[in-house]
Structures are given as C-alpha cells and as structure tokens.
Design a protein around this motif. Structure first.
Motif, PDB file in Angstrom:
ATOM      1  N   ALA A  38       0.997  -1.755   0.085  1.00  0.00           N
ATOM      2  CA  ALA A  38       0.155  -0.032  -0.012  1.00  0.00           C
ATOM      3  C   ALA A  38       0.805   1.248   0.007  1.00  0.00           C
ATOM      4  O   ALA A  38       0.092   1.955  -1.038  1.00  0.00           O
ATOM      5  CB  ALA A  38      -1.084  -0.795   1.454  1.00  0.00           C
ATOM      6  N   ALA A  39       1.818   1.567   0.948  1.00  0.00           N
ATOM      7  CA  ALA A  39       2.996   2.633   0.653  1.00  0.00           C
ATOM      8  C   ALA A  39       3.143   2.355  -0.316  1.00  0.00           C
ATOM      9  O   ALA A  39       3.400   3.791  -0.793  1.00  0.00           O
ATOM     10  CB  ALA A  39       3.892   2.254   2.049  1.00  0.00           C
ATOM     11  N   ASN A  40       3.960   1.529  -1.561  1.00  0.00           N
ATOM     12  CA  ASN A  40       4.573   1.470  -1.770  1.00  0.00           C
ATOM     13  C   ASN A  40       3.464   2.367  -3.761  1.00  0.00           C
ATOM     14  O   ASN A  40       3.566   2.771  -4.016  1.00  0.00           O
ATOM     15  CB  ASN A  40       4.583  -0.205  -2.389  1.00  0.00           C
ATOM     16  N   THR A  41       2.191   1.451  -3.228  1.00  0.00           N
ATOM     17  CA  THR A  41       1.123   2.465  -4.585  1.00  0.00           C
ATOM     18  C   THR A  41       1.484   3.479  -3.923  1.00  0.00           C
ATOM     19  O   THR A  41       0.943   4.022  -5.046  1.00  0.00           O
ATOM     20  CB  THR A  41       0.255   1.819  -4.083  1.00  0.00           C
TER      21      THR A  41
ATOM     22  N   SER B 185       2.369   8.537  -6.430  1.00  0.00           N
ATOM     23  CA  SER B 185       2.505  10.436  -6.741  1.00  0.00           C
ATOM     24  C   SER B 185       2.985  10.363  -7.768  1.00  0.00           C
ATOM     25  O   SER B 185       2.900  11.689  -8.224  1.00  0.00           O
ATOM     26  CB  SER B 185       2.431  10.265  -4.947  1.00  0.00           C
ATOM     27  N   LEU B 186       4.235  10.224  -7.377  1.00  0.00           N
ATOM     28  CA  LEU B 186       4.993  10.852  -9.150  1.00  0.00           C
ATOM     29  C   LEU B 186       4.658   9.834 -10.511  1.00  0.00           C
ATOM     30  O   LEU B 186       5.378  11.198 -10.676  1.00  0.00           O
ATOM     31  CB  LEU B 186       6.200   9.753  -8.086  1.00  0.00           C
TER      32      LEU B 186
ATOM     33  N   PHE C 186      -1.596  21.794  -7.583  1.00  0.00           N
ATOM     34  CA  PHE C 186      -2.039  22.072  -6.934  1.00  0.00           C
ATOM     35  C   PHE C 186      -1.404  22.176  -5.433  1.00  0.00           C
ATOM     36  O   PHE C 186      -2.317  22.584  -4.678  1.00  0.00           O
ATOM     37  CB  PHE C 186      -3.427  21.570  -6.162  1.00  0.00           C
ATOM     38  N   ASN C 187      -0.553  22.161  -5.439  1.00  0.00           N
ATOM     39  CA  ASN C 187       0.816  23.062  -4.497  1.00  0.00           C
ATOM     40  C   ASN C 187       0.461  21.711  -3.068  1.00  0.00           C
ATOM     41  O   ASN C 187       0.167  22.219  -1.716  1.00  0.00           O
ATOM     42  CB  ASN C 187       0.318  24.158  -3.964  1.00  0.00           C
ATOM     43  N   ASN C 188       0.697  20.741  -3.690  1.00  0.00           N
ATOM     44  CA  ASN C 188      -0.010  19.403  -3.071  1.00  0.00           C
ATOM     45  C   ASN C 188       1.176  18.475  -2.277  1.00  0.00           C
ATOM     46  O   ASN C 188       0.628  17.502  -1.490  1.00  0.00           O
ATOM     47  CB  ASN C 188      -1.571  18.547  -2.842  1.00  0.00           C
ATOM     48  N   GLU C 189       2.333  19.529  -2.088  1.00  0.00           N
ATOM     49  CA  GLU C 189       3.911  18.721  -1.838  1.00  0.00           C
ATOM     50  C   GLU C 189       3.292  17.869  -0.554  1.00  0.00           C
ATOM     51  O   GLU C 189       3.667  16.559  -0.284  1.00  0.00           O
ATOM     52  CB  GLU C 189       4.809  18.997  -1.650  1.00  0.00           C
ATOM     53  N   GLU C 190       2.715  18.595   0.416  1.00  0.00           N
ATOM     54  CA  GLU C 190       3.154  18.304   1.782  1.00  0.00           C
ATOM     55  C   GLU C 190       1.834  17.386   2.564  1.00  0.00           C
ATOM     56  O   GLU C 190       1.427  16.905   2.572  1.00  0.00           O
ATOM     57  CB  GLU C 190       2.704  19.432   2.693  1.00  0.00           C
ATOM     58  N   TYR C 191       0.614  17.510   1.381  1.00  0.00           N
ATOM     59  CA  TYR C 191      -0.420  16.669   1.228  1.00  0.00           C
ATOM     60  C   TYR C 191      -0.468  14.860   0.889  1.00  0.00           C
ATOM     61  O   TYR C 191      -0.333  14.520   1.906  1.00  0.00           O
ATOM     62  CB  TYR C 191      -1.397  17.309   0.538  1.00  0.00           C
ATOM     63  N   GLU C 192       0.289  15.531   0.195  1.00  0.00           N
ATOM     64  CA  GLU C 192       0.677  14.183   0.027  1.00  0.00           C
ATOM     65  C   GLU C 192       2.189  12.649   0.572  1.00  0.00           C
ATOM     66  O   GLU C 192       1.559  12.211   0.728  1.00  0.00           O
ATOM     67  CB  GLU C 192       1.536  14.094  -2.240  1.00  0.00           C
ATOM     68  N   ALA C 193       2.739  13.397   0.928  1.00  0.00           N
ATOM     69  CA  ALA C 193       3.925  13.290   1.975  1.00  0.00           C
ATOM     70  C   ALA C 193       2.827  13.504   3.302  1.00  0.00           C
ATOM     71  O   ALA C 193       3.200  11.771   4.023  1.00  0.00           O
ATOM     72  CB  ALA C 193       5.191  14.529   2.601  1.00  0.00           C
ATOM     73  N   ARG C 194       1.849  14.147   3.547  1.00  0.00           N
ATOM     74  CA  ARG C 194       1.116  13.573   5.252  1.00  0.00           C
ATOM     75  C   ARG C 194       0.202  12.396   4.642  1.00  0.00           C
ATOM     76  O   ARG C 194       0.101  10.604   5.583  1.00  0.00           O
ATOM     77  CB  ARG C 194      -0.250  14.374   4.859  1.00  0.00           C
TER      78      ARG C 194
ATOM     79  N   VAL D  49      11.862  10.357 -24.208  1.00  0.00           N
ATOM     80  CA  VAL D  49      10.714  11.326 -24.161  1.00  0.00           C
ATOM     81  C   VAL D  49      10.189  10.982 -22.715  1.00  0.00           C
ATOM     82  O   VAL D  49       9.357  11.674 -22.637  1.00  0.00           O
ATOM     83  CB  VAL D  49       9.490  10.077 -25.386  1.00  0.00           C
ATOM     84  N   GLY D  50      10.828  10.822 -21.667  1.00  0.00           N
ATOM     85  CA  GLY D  50      10.682  10.317 -20.240  1.00  0.00           C
ATOM     86  C   GLY D  50       8.908   9.282 -20.283  1.00  0.00           C
ATOM     87  O   GLY D  50       9.122   9.086 -21.050  1.00  0.00           O
ATOM     88  N   GLU D  51       8.779  10.476 -19.001  1.00  0.00           N
ATOM     89  CA  GLU D  51       7.829   9.166 -18.467  1.00  0.00           C
ATOM     90  C   GLU D  51       6.520   9.618 -18.847  1.00  0.00           C
ATOM     91  O   GLU D  51       6.433   9.966 -19.206  1.00  0.00           O
ATOM     92  CB  GLU D  51       7.500   9.383 -17.062  1.00  0.00           C
TER      93      GLU D  51
END
Length: 609
Positions: free
Chosen positions: A216-219, A224-225, A234-242, A488-490
């Motif tokens: 689940a953590a890996n998912t 997120s990445l 949406f400036n949600n880096e901290e939200y994703e980190a939490r 071409v990247g991800e």
C-alpha cells in the motif's frame, strides 16, 4: 455487482490459510520437477554430504579413545586422522556439487514463474488494469520472485539436510547407546518443532499485514510520483507527504509487531535447546562416571549435539522464512488466479489476411449493470471505406474502439469482422489487423525511435523514418540534438501533447494494418499542424477500413458515412452535406464549431497577486 479494485481474495481463517499455503507449494513443484534428474542427483549429493558429516564424530571418538589407550599403535591415530580429513572434505565436496547441480533449477523456476505472471497480466482485461494499483502489483511480483529462490534454497539446503542429519544421528544413538539419549533428543526436537510451528503460524498473520502495508505504501508513492504535475499544479506536496507518512506509520507498526514477536520466538527456542543440551550432557557424563561410556563417547555425544542443535536453531529461522516466503509467493500466485475475463474460444480461428469489413449488429454494452453505455448500435464499415463517429463527450464514441479491439465483450448483439463474430476470432490475429491512434497517447520511457518502431518491431530504420515523415514529425526530430534517439520521459511527458500524438500517428502508420481507428487523433494538434497531417491521415486511410472518432467536424467531412451519437444511441447518420441539410444535431454542432473558429477576439486574462 461492482468489482472491487483489489485483485486479491479477502482475508481467510488460519486453517484456510494453511490450506492455501499448501496449494501454493503444490503449484510450485511442477516448475522444479522439470529438471527431475538434476533434482535427484542433487538429493543424492545432499544425502552423501550428511552421511559424511555424521561419520566425522564417530572417527573423532575412535581417535580420542585410541589416544587414551596405553597400548595404542602409533599408526592408528594417523590413519584415523587421514580418514577424518577425507570425510571433512567429502562433506564440502558433496555440498558444493549439490549447489552446482541445483543452481539452474532454481533460477529457471524463478524465470518461468515471473514470465508466466507477466504474460498473464497482459492477458487480463482492460477492466483489471483500470482498477489495479500499479505499485502494489509490482511489489508483489518483486517479492514473489525473490521469495521463490529463498523458498527453494531454504528447503533444499536447510530443512531437508537437517531432517536427514537428525535421522542418521538418532539411528546411531539408538544402535550405540541406551534409549534415554534418543528419548531426550526426540522430546527436545518435538517440543522445539511444535513451539516453532505454533508461534510461526501465529506470526504469519502479522507478516501478511506487513506485506499489505508495504504494498500500500509503495502504491501510494508510485501513484503520487506518476502524477507529479498534478501534485505541483495544486501545491499539494505536503498533503502527499502526509498521506504517504500515514501509510508508512501503519507499516512501521506492523514491522515493529513482527520484530517483537520474532524476539519472543527466538527466546523460547533457546530455552528448549538449552534444556535439551543440559539433559543430554548430564546423561553422558553419568555414563562416563559409572564406566558405561568412555571419554570418546562423551565427545561423540557432544559433537552430535552440536551438529543437531546448531542447524536446528537455524531451522527455526528457516521455517519462519519459508512461511514468509510462501506468503509472498501466495500473493504473486493470486495474480495468476485472477480471471482473464476476455479469453479466446477453444476453437477460435485466425482472421485471414486481406481486406476487412466490420459490422456492429444491435450492440448493447455497459461497464456496470446499472450504467448503460451503448444501446442497439447498428452500422457497417465496408472494406476500404471510412465511417466517422461524432457526438458529445460521454456519448459512447470511444467505447466502440474498445469493443472492436475486444478489450471488453458486448452485453448483447454482435460485432462481425468479415462476417465472423469477433469472439470466434483469436485476439492476436484480430488486434494485428487493427492500428489505432488513441485520444490519450502514452509513450514508453525510451527514445522517439523506439516508440515509433514499436508499431512494427520487424520494420527497418528506413520504414520508421518514412512513417515519421508521413506524420509530419521529421522537421521536429531534425531540430533535436539527439534526433531519433531523444528520450521521451515517463509516459512521454518530455513531449508536448501534439508531439506525442504525432508519434502515435507514425506508430500506427508503421504498423500498416487493414483497419485503422483514429480516436480524436488530431485533438492535441494546433490548426496548422492538423491541416498538414490531415492529408497524411486521408492518404493512410485510403483503401483501408477506417473508423474515425472525432470532435472536430472539419476532419471528417470526406467520410463515406458520419454517425451522430447521443446518450449511447445513433441519432443521425449520413454524409456531411446530408446531415447539414437535415438541420439536426450535427448541423448544430457544425454551426457552433464554425463560430468558435471564426472568432478572433480572445479574452485577455489578467492575474493580480
């Protein structure tokens, strides 16, 4: 009933879990038995190594007793010493031969199972892949593949050798000494094994919970990445980190419980071993005191105890690892148990090469029972002709392409290809006859050349370059420092939407199939590039059976027939001019788009901070 997102079965009772683990072992055995002669030779080497190993203490006893005798012959200890060295070497020799013989068996089993899971995942329906959690699935495959090697290694190199050695030692003790030694040994072994199995079986639930939290953590991290841009929008880096930290906290709690329970298990095992060793040495020392045993016998019993309890101590660790490995493999095998949903009929035929005609006959379809998508769709695309489908978003246009590719089966009616229901054709032959430029183009994280070449892996470099030129991609590639080798990247995120779509067009043109599907193929292109490519698309469609799903009506004016869809039904059909004359929905859509294109007064948006 709605399918759940998880491909795994619900938690089961301990008894059912044991049965499931047994079934997992049963599934694994055929992969090993493919090399049965190697397996049998490896087992014979294992038995020879253990026979030599238990003989060493017997020789050592004779040496001790020989040296203790006042009437000893000087040559006796020397010969026994040579025999002692030869037996020691034989133990290592047969052990390494076993490793050499079994190395190919282990690695081939890992390779075959991993490949089978990989192929099975590609054979599952689009429904599964829309619902899957990529990070969790990839972690399950990774852990499962690694655990197969661990399981085989622990079973062949630890469990089986220990059992052979225990059997040989018990036979020697029974033949040479009184039954007290055997009884003490058996009681210690039985207590140790029962305690280890009981506690390890209890710990397996903790391990499963740990695996679930890990996946689940890996998912969470991968999801997120993959959506990096959305997070930034949406400036949600901290939200994703939490969110990630909450998942990792659950993993931390499960990992802590696993480690604490492991320590208690280790302590209990050491208590049992200590009591068994003490009882055996007390009985041997008593025998030396009363004269029924020699010093050599005492040394022999001590050596046997060391040979038994050292691997037995490790056996507890091995059993735990085997149980954990089985739990990891079980999740990977659960993927193999997922129903394919879309499978070839047993007597499915291959689609013959050549021109293709397609007919949708009274087709109904729904992704979910309570959500009807298509209703009584009926139309034909004669061989070499072009049919376009237009309509509002959500009207079911793209679903037609998914059904034609047989990503799903129709709920009612038939889709006929050259007069044959496509469910009676092999999926491979059907899909090889269709080329598609999808609305949402996703590219491999590789070079531009690789992504175009993917359309026809056997094509030459000249053919790839020609397809790029036909898709109006050459001038763009020539400006890149690395040209066709530009990565071409991800998911192709290093390219713009229009550039990705042109790569998809080139890829479809390179495939050169008798059927072409353009699903909003020019939706990401500017008007100038669209006009440049439109001629190439018209040329590519010439002589091919073509289905065009379009939003811009200007791109389908020359279609042989245009279908107008609304709420999953065909509400109008005919040529461009006929539909305009009918003054219906198509005429309204055409008038609206003409108005939008003629407008040259864009709104100016000013942002104030």
């Amino acid at each position: 009933m709605r399918r759940t997102a998880s491909p795994y079965p619900a938690p089961v009772s301990p008894a059912a879990a044991n049965a499931h683990l047994g079934a997992t072992l049963h599934k694994l055995l055929p992969y090993l038995w493919q090399y049965k002669w190697r397996v049998l030779l490896a087992l014979s080497c294992l038995f020879s190594a253990k026979l030599a190993n238990v003989t060493v203490p017997l020789v050592f006893k004779e040496m001790i007793d020989g040296l203790s005798s006042t009437q000893q012959a000087l040559t006796l200890p020397a010969l026994l010493l040579l025999l002692y060295g030869a037996l020691r070497f034989s133990t290592s020799l047969f052990t390494e031969l076993r490793e050499i013989l079994f190395a190919r068996v282990t690695q081939r089993a890992v390779r075959r199972i991993a490949l089978e899971v990989f192929r099975h995942l590609h054979e599952l329906s689009l429904r599964f892949h829309l619902e899957r959690q990529t990070g969790g699935v990839s972690r399950d495959i990774e852990r499962g593949s690694r655990s197969i090697s661990s399981l085989i290694s622990y079973t062949l190199y630890s469990i089986l050798p220990t059992l052979v050695e225990i059997t040989l030692v018990l036979v020697i003790l029974l033949l040479r000494y009184d039954s007290a030694f055997v009884l003490i040994t058996l009681a210690s072994l039985a207590t140790y094994v029962v305690f280890t199995i009981k506690v390890s079986n209890w710990r397996i639930a903790i391990r499963r919970k740990l695996n679930e939290m890990d996946s689940a953590a890996n998912t969470r991290a991968i999801d997120s990445l993959l959506n990096y841009e959305t997070v930034k929008y949406f400036n949600n880096e901290e939200y994703e980190a939490r969110r990630y930290d909450r998942q990792m906290q659950e993993w931390e709690d499960a990992a802590t419980r696993s480690q604490v329970s492991l320590s208690w298990l280790n302590l209990g095992q050491q208590v049992i071993i200590a009591l068994g060793v003490t009882a055996m040495m007390w009985r041997a020392a008593s025998g030396v005191v009363d004269g029924s045993m020699t010093i050599g016998d005492l040394v022999l019993v001590n050596a046997f105890l060391i040979q038994l309890y050292m691997p037995l101590n490790f056996l507890g660790v091995v059993y735990r690892e085997i149980r954990q490995a089985l739990a990891d493999i079980e999740r990977m095998f659960d993927l193999l148990a997922v129903n394919r949903e879309i499978a070839d009929a047993p007597d499915a035929a291959c689609l013959a090469a050549g021109a293709v005609q397609i007919r949708f006959s009274e087709v109904d379809f729904s992704y979910e029972p309570n959500r009807q998508i298509l209703q009584r769709i009926d139309f034909a695309i004669p061989a070499g002709r072009t049919v376009a489908v237009v309509g509002e978003s959500g009207s079911g246009k793209s679903t037609l392409a998914r059904l034609l590719y047989r990503f799903y089966d129709v709920s009612a009616g038939h889709i006929l290809v050259n007069g044959v229901d496509l469910r009676d054709l092999t999926q491979t032959s059907l899909r090889s006859a269709i080329g598609i430029v999808p609305q949402d183009t996703v590219l491999f994280n590789d070079t531009i050349y690789y992504n175009i070449h993917y359309g026809q892996p056997e094509a030459s470099r000249e053919q790839v370059i020609a397809a790029a030129a036909a898709a109006q991609l050459s001038s763009f590639i020539d400006l890149l420092p690395d040209g066709y080798e530009t990565r071409v990247g991800e998911r192709g995120l290093k390219l713009s939407g229009g550039e990705k779509q042109r790569v998809a067009i080139a890829r479809a043109l390179l495939k050169n199939p008798p059927v072409l599907i353009f699903d909003e193929a020019t939706s990401a292109l500017d008007s100038k590039t669209e006009k440049a490519i439109q001629a190439s698309l018209d040329n590519a469609a010439r002589g091919r059976t073509t289905l065009i799903i379009a939003h811009r009506l200007s791109t389908i004016m020359n279609a042989d027939e245009i279908l107008v869809m609304d709420a999953g039904r065909i509400v109008e059909r005919g040529s461009h001019m006929k539909l305009l004359d009918a003054s219906g929905l198509y005429a309204q859509m055409w008038a609206l788009q003409q108005l939008e294109e003629s407008s040259d007064a864009p709104a100016l948006l000013v942002s104030q901070c």
